[in-house]
Motif scaffolding. Structure first.
Motif: not given
Length: 179
Positions: A157-172
């Motif tokens: 089950n793939l989890i899509d990482v949203p487009f955002d800053t590196v910090e926010n993507r990492t936090n996600f």
């Protein structure tokens, strides 16, 4: 210890290595992408584009290296280890170029399962080519589709990482893992 193996995957130029570097900066154990090293080693042997010249050999070297990473992850004795790409990526790229996968490739993916897989969609705003990344953005889109299909074939089950800053993507990613 039963280490949770977490894959960050996506087509070329989607920000995977940048996320891995951010995770490393935050103190997480990460195993970096090995394809650039395979490409550079081939260039030292006089082969300019091993993936294009001998895709099966390139894929075998990647599979062997990623299988070693999969096994070695247990040696870290960490609860979680992040991977820049996983074993099924090899099969997705072979499918992308229209090559058949040897049975041992399929067996390796069947017996080496990851806990969670995050996928990054192609993002034209950050996409760049370089000496080791020769794909166009349109090819990156196509590769993404092959990655999704391949991982889903192995019941991830793939989890899509949203487009955002590196910090926010990492936090996600960390929030999804509840870290």
């Amino acid at each position: 210890m039963n280490t949770k193996k977490i894959v960050i995957t996506g087509g070329p130029g989607t920000g995977k290595s940048t996320l891995i570097n951010e995770l490393i900066k935050r103190g997480h154990t990460c195993l970096e992408e090995i394809s650039r090293q395979v490409i550079l080693d081939a260039k030292k042997e006089g082969i300019d584009q091993l993936f294009l010249t001998n895709p099966l050999m390139f894929s075998e070297l990647l599979l062997k290296g990623r299988q070693k990473q999969f096994v070695d992850a247990e040696l870290f004795k960490n609860e979680i280890v992040f991977f820049d790409r996983g074993l099924p990526d090899v099969l997705a790229y072979m499918d992308f170029i229209g090559d058949e996968c040897p049975e041992n490739f399929i067996e390796t993916c069947n017996k080496s399962k990851y806990h969670t897989v995050f996928i990054l969609k192609p993002w034209e705003a950050i996409y760049t080519s370089d000496n080791e990344r020769y794909e166009t953005f349109d090819q990156a889109l196509e590769i993404h589709d092959h990655l999704v299909k391949t991982y889903e074939n192995y019941e991830y089950n793939l989890i899509d990482v949203p487009f955002d800053t590196v910090e926010n993507r990492t936090n996600f990613i960390l929030n999804k893992l509840k870290m």
